[in-house]
Design an enzyme around this catalytic site. Structure first.
Site, mmCIF file in Angstrom:
data_model
loop_
_atom_site.group_PDB
_atom_site.id
_atom_site.type_symbol
_atom_site.label_atom_id
_atom_site.label_comp_id
_atom_site.label_asym_id
_atom_site.label_seq_id
_atom_site.Cartn_x
_atom_site.Cartn_y
_atom_site.Cartn_z
ATOM 1 N N GLU A 78 -37.834 -33.283 82.471
ATOM 2 C CA GLU A 78 -36.817 -33.341 81.423
ATOM 3 C C GLU A 78 -35.530 -33.974 81.973
ATOM 4 O O GLU A 78 -34.420 -33.557 81.630
ATOM 5 C CB GLU A 78 -36.559 -31.930 80.859
ATOM 6 C CG GLU A 78 -37.866 -31.202 80.492
ATOM 7 C CD GLU A 78 -37.650 -29.856 79.815
ATOM 8 O OE1 GLU A 78 -37.999 -29.731 78.635
ATOM 9 O OE2 GLU A 78 -37.126 -28.933 80.469
ATOM 10 N N CYS B 295 -36.068 -23.713 71.955
ATOM 11 C CA CYS B 295 -34.632 -23.825 72.165
ATOM 12 C C CYS B 295 -33.937 -24.716 71.144
ATOM 13 O O CYS B 295 -32.785 -24.478 70.777
ATOM 14 C CB CYS B 295 -34.343 -24.340 73.580
ATOM 15 S SG CYS B 295 -35.238 -25.845 74.009
#
Lengths: 642, 642
Positions: free
Chosen positions: B312, B405
């Site tokens: 990420e 999230c």
């Protein structure tokens, strides 16, 4: 040929039985000797003198051997990856191939026997052997975490080491040891056993190879079970999905090569092995269909596979980013081995072409000139400003990896490289990979080959055997080659390549055959759907892909600002065999100062010209990059606007 | 302004204290009302009526609430991610922003109080609260696994929810609860506490925000400790290296934005917060320096960040692949929030420009038209043949994620969107984001704004307040805008943009101000070092990036075979506000049949022309892609050879 002969002759890594569905036969391992003067022979020598001792040292240094020395309850922690046993097995396999040649022992036999003894001590009474599961998960975890445990993967490498040892005549202790484990696996997972598969294919091809040296059919049957069970959701879907394990569809139904690249090609090697030994044409067809998926849209120009670091995956069609190429060394090795199996099964030249491409590029690049530093992932572009702090994408070859699968895999492949250069069939001999070598098949046909290949493309062969019966010498004309000539004793022959081979048939008696393959430097494009290299070309010559390295640029030049002028012919620069770069290419390019420093300028700004600086570009064989001053590199070079 | 007033007024998400180093002041939360007819207002309405209830439902469905309901020893397993508590907190924050507006309760207050009660039950006597660590790792694991535990990250979101609740006047129970936890954190990790940091920044900005509503300085001091400790190797180097956590260098020394994108931008938001409250200019300079690193070479045209799925991560300079863009929604949100802090601190227009870019592209794209489906990663190219089976790269927006999230993060941002459109300072009001809205600052200056922005670029403003004293209405002229006009009561004004704003100063009394921003469709290039989009252009208009979707192509056309003719002007097609695609762009292109089907043809083959089929291309706003028939999409379109 009887099983007994199989078990005693020095055979190569893939040895179909007489009953197998086969087009070409492998030669005995020692039917081919790679001469040290040739590139393939140099690689094999370096493997024996540098890589193999380095691997042995690293097994000790990184704890892989200590893991196997543990005893129940001794409290020693496991070091490194939970499947570190496989690194030991691959190194043992590499030692076996080396010892099989009879060239130089250098203590390797002693090492091999000591390792065998270590395994004998570590093996459970029932045959089970896995240092991590035995000591870190002693209570009932055995065989219960197959998606990630690598137990059967490790077992596969143990079996392959034992098969190699058997071929080399040093397997008297290791082969029975491996069989005890294999018998346990047959009991547990064979046709009457649990309906389960390993998350990482490898056991399939190993069991077929064990069947081939022992004639014990349950090994083959168990391999077939593993292949047929895959794709039915027996593995839990992990973070990367069922496709990661190739468990999304049965291989007979799959149409796209997908998931973890190493797993895919290892699986397909086993698929071919089972297909040819069971005469299962639909299984062979599946392997060929998935080959087409992989090689039509998911293969790097280096022959490597794997567009993604995240899950070490093959990626979408035409994805193929050069900078974030994963292109794992083990996947390249697996592809080479899978293509060899398809070549033997079908005789199709496309499989030999891919073996050559990946050998000289995707595999060869992984090893440094010193034989002691390696790439795991093999980018086609190392970007200026690259953060090379991660092991998955270092800026230089490393001496070892926390996941050390690749170096010993290189050792076992290069250690048996002579097995892959030629085959035989009823008609004669087929030469697939050109290198200075001496070849003699078990029908008494012999050829001596002298060549600087791949530095030049003159291959001089002398048929040293004499035979009253005519036989055919088949010479592969690589896919990259547009024109060639053949002379026999100096006389040019009318010769056409049919299905990728030029075939010369006569009652040979000492003739010299000269094959000349036209090997100009060439520019290669990519299919326009490969967005990642749009507007770029690669430089190539013969089987070699070239690259531009920062080491050949002025220090202040940003590699990404360099473009190539395709209107100027490429020059071939022969630096001589002893140079770090035996043959370079020279091209004309420019350093382009971007018209705008903005990350996203208007199209007009970006398109407006600016003062370019002409530059002479030097391109070096991709497999040799990173052996001088470390720095950026790229295979795909942007084309200058005309 | 006293602390008491802070604690009772409905303030926005970032509220520097009077002593803070600040250039612009945020307006009170309810100083701005987004009219439902405008796009921003629509988004906020949809957020309240669709996204927020959906999030509440999903917290129940995915187990996040059940995790908090567990009691010691009840044996209930934890469901989902170990940091699922943060999803609850973010949803509570979103509810608070909604309730702060006074618009429509719809049971949200009851939900909020019930959730508060749940947290009260779950909180330990000493203030600790983390459902995973309390029940899954009850024995001494607390605070011992900070690299991955997310305990402080979750605490940060709890604190932010409590701060929002306090602003909304519903935090009477939640604020003390959060303070108990914060006090425990100060004791444990404050200036006299353990020398440790959390693997995932978030607590830093939260503690500063809590300091701002409470005036309790140890919160600020603890936040400063966390920032100063980072970069000293306190976190174990994991698989992704120290840079992943931004622990490779102290932020004051770092020169490259790097590592996990969300962590980097969250950290830098906290850095600005600490810098402005402590008057630490070197810390603010560090944030600005890293901003330059990020926005000069590591930002997508959509304003998003993150070139890599594996970790990420932000990636190397100019990496930015469109197909494998990670471009996480949370990173886009974090960037928006960080830029807002920099805008308040410095007043520099570049930060407002980036807020606009990422809001209309990188953030807006994450939510489907229905407000109930979301992207986590936001590709700029969905490739033909893409395997969308993985949650990290699905082919369509999903209703929820195993790592959830992003959706509640969207809910809390869009729920407080009105806070980000304007600021004030001693000179007057500054309008940064244009949308139909009513603005009144706490000095009695008020403006009504009516606009179809971003569908067109006429912004009509009426200054409804009357003042004998002159004050300045500052209007941002976006970076994408080359020409604009301003009229006051119909009269064209001589007006120049200085530092990105046109400033109109007078004693206002009911004037109408008309800002017209020239908003032609335009072609955008990328810096030539962005190899991944070489030879391509993006289409844009105003703040919006456009994309070409398969839904607008004939079914048999492969998107990757479509090229754009840049010689033909683009047309703007206004379909009306109620259309799924209010404004499309129309362009002329061609479908190119590749000259060779080979993956790597010779350059001559690839360059040779073939019969192209002309085609009219429709481009749709990137943020609206994927709301019709699912299929391939691309932002960067190859340019046709002339």
């Amino acid at each position: 040929m009887t099983m007994l002969e199989h078990a005693t002759a020095a055979r190569g890594p893939v040895q179909p039985t007489d009953g197998a569905r086969s087009t070409l036969d492998p030669l005995p391992l020692n039917a081919v000797r790679l001469r040290p003067a040739g590139l393939l022979g140099r690689w094999q020598d370096r493997n024996a003198t540098e890589t193999l001792p380095h691997c042995v040292d690293q097994l000790e240094a990184d704890g892989a051997l200590a893991n196997l020395r543990r005893t129940p309850g001794d409290g020693t922690p496991h070091r490194g990856m939970w499947f570190s046993d496989s690194d030991v097995y691959k190194t043992m396999e590499a030692i076996a191939w080396r010892l099989a040649t009879g060239d130089g022992d250098n203590g390797l036999r002693e090492t091999f026997d000591a390792l065998t003894g270590l395994l004998e001590s570590a093996q459970e009474a029932d045959g089970y052997l896995d240092s991590f599961y035995q000591h870190n998960k002693p209570d009932h975890a055995r065989w219960r975490e197959l998606a990630g445990s690598h137990e059967l993967y490790c077992a596969g490498h143990l079996i392959q080491a034992a098969v190699a040892a058997n071929h080399a005549g040093i397997g008297a202790r290791l082969l029975p040891l491996a069989r005890r484990f294999a018998d346990l696996i047959v009991d547990k997972f064979g046709p009457q056993g649990d309906n389960a598969v390993c998350g990482h294919p490898e056991i399939e091809t190993a069991l077929v190879e064990l069947f081939r040296v022992t004639g014990y059919r349950p090994y083959l049957e168990t391999a077939r079970c593993f292949i047929d069970r895959r794709g039915h959701g027996l593995l839990p879907t992990g973070a990367f999905g069922a496709g990661y394990f190739q468990d999304h569809l049965p291989v007979r139904e799959a149409t796209e090569a997908t998931g973890h690249a190493v797993r895919q090609v290892y699986l397909l090697a086993g698929v071919v092995d089972v297909a040819v030994e069971t005469g299962d044409e639909t299984l062979l067809a599946a392997a060929e269909r998935l080959w087409e998926s992989l090689f039509e849209s998911k293969t790097y120009i280096t022959g490597a596979h794997g567009s993604r670091h995240r899950d070490e995956a093959i990626g979408d069609p035409y994805e193929l980013p050069p900078d974030r190429a994963y292109a794992e060394t083990c996947a390249a090795i697996g592809s080479f081995q899978w293509n060899w199996r398809l070549l033997l099964a079908t005789g199709k030249h496309r499989y030999a072409d891919e073996m050559e491409r990946v050998l000289y590029n995707g595999i060869a690049v992984a090893t440094a000139l010193d034989g002691r530093h390696f790439f795991y992932s093999n980018p086609l572009h190392l970007r200026t400003g690259h953060d090379g702090s991660g092991e998955d994408a270092p800026s230089q070859r490393l001496s070892w990896y926390s996941c050390a699968c690749c170096p010993p895999n290189l050792a076992r492949l290069v250690g048996s490289l002579q097995a892959y250069v030629a085959t035989s069939d009823a008609s004669g001999l087929q030469i697939h990979l050109y290198g200075s070598s001496d070849i003699e098949d078990d029908h008494g046909r012999s050829v001596e080959i002298e060549t600087r290949y791949p530095w030049d493309a003159d291959v001089s062969m002398t048929v040293t055997s004499r035979s009253a019966q005519p036989w055919t010498l088949a010479l592969r004309v690589p896919g990259w080659c547009d024109a060639f000539t053949v002379r026999v004793d100096g006389q040019f022959m009318e010769a056409a390549a049919v299905d990728g081979y030029v075939r010369l048939t006569r009652a040979w008696s000492g003739e010299r055959v000269d094959l000349h393959l036209a090997m100009p430097a060439r520019l290669v494009a990519a299919h326009p759907r490969v967005d990642a290299v749009r507007g770029c070309v690669a430089l190539a010559r013969g089987p070699l892909v070239y690259s531009v390295e920062h080491a050949d640029l002025r220090g202040d030049v940003v590699l990404e600002d360099v473009v190539l002028d395709t209107g100027v012919p490429l020059n071939v620069v022969d630096n001589g065999e002893e140079s770090v770069i035996p043959v370079a290419l020279s091209a004309v390019g420019r350093i382009v100062k971007p018209a705008s420093s903005a990350l996203y300028p208007s199209y007009e700004q970006a398109a407006s010209g600016s003062a370019d600086t002409p530059i002479t570009l030097t391109a070096v064989p991709y497999f040799l990059w990173g052996n001088r001053t470390p720095g950026p590199m790229r295979v795909w070079i942007p084309v200058a606007a005309r």
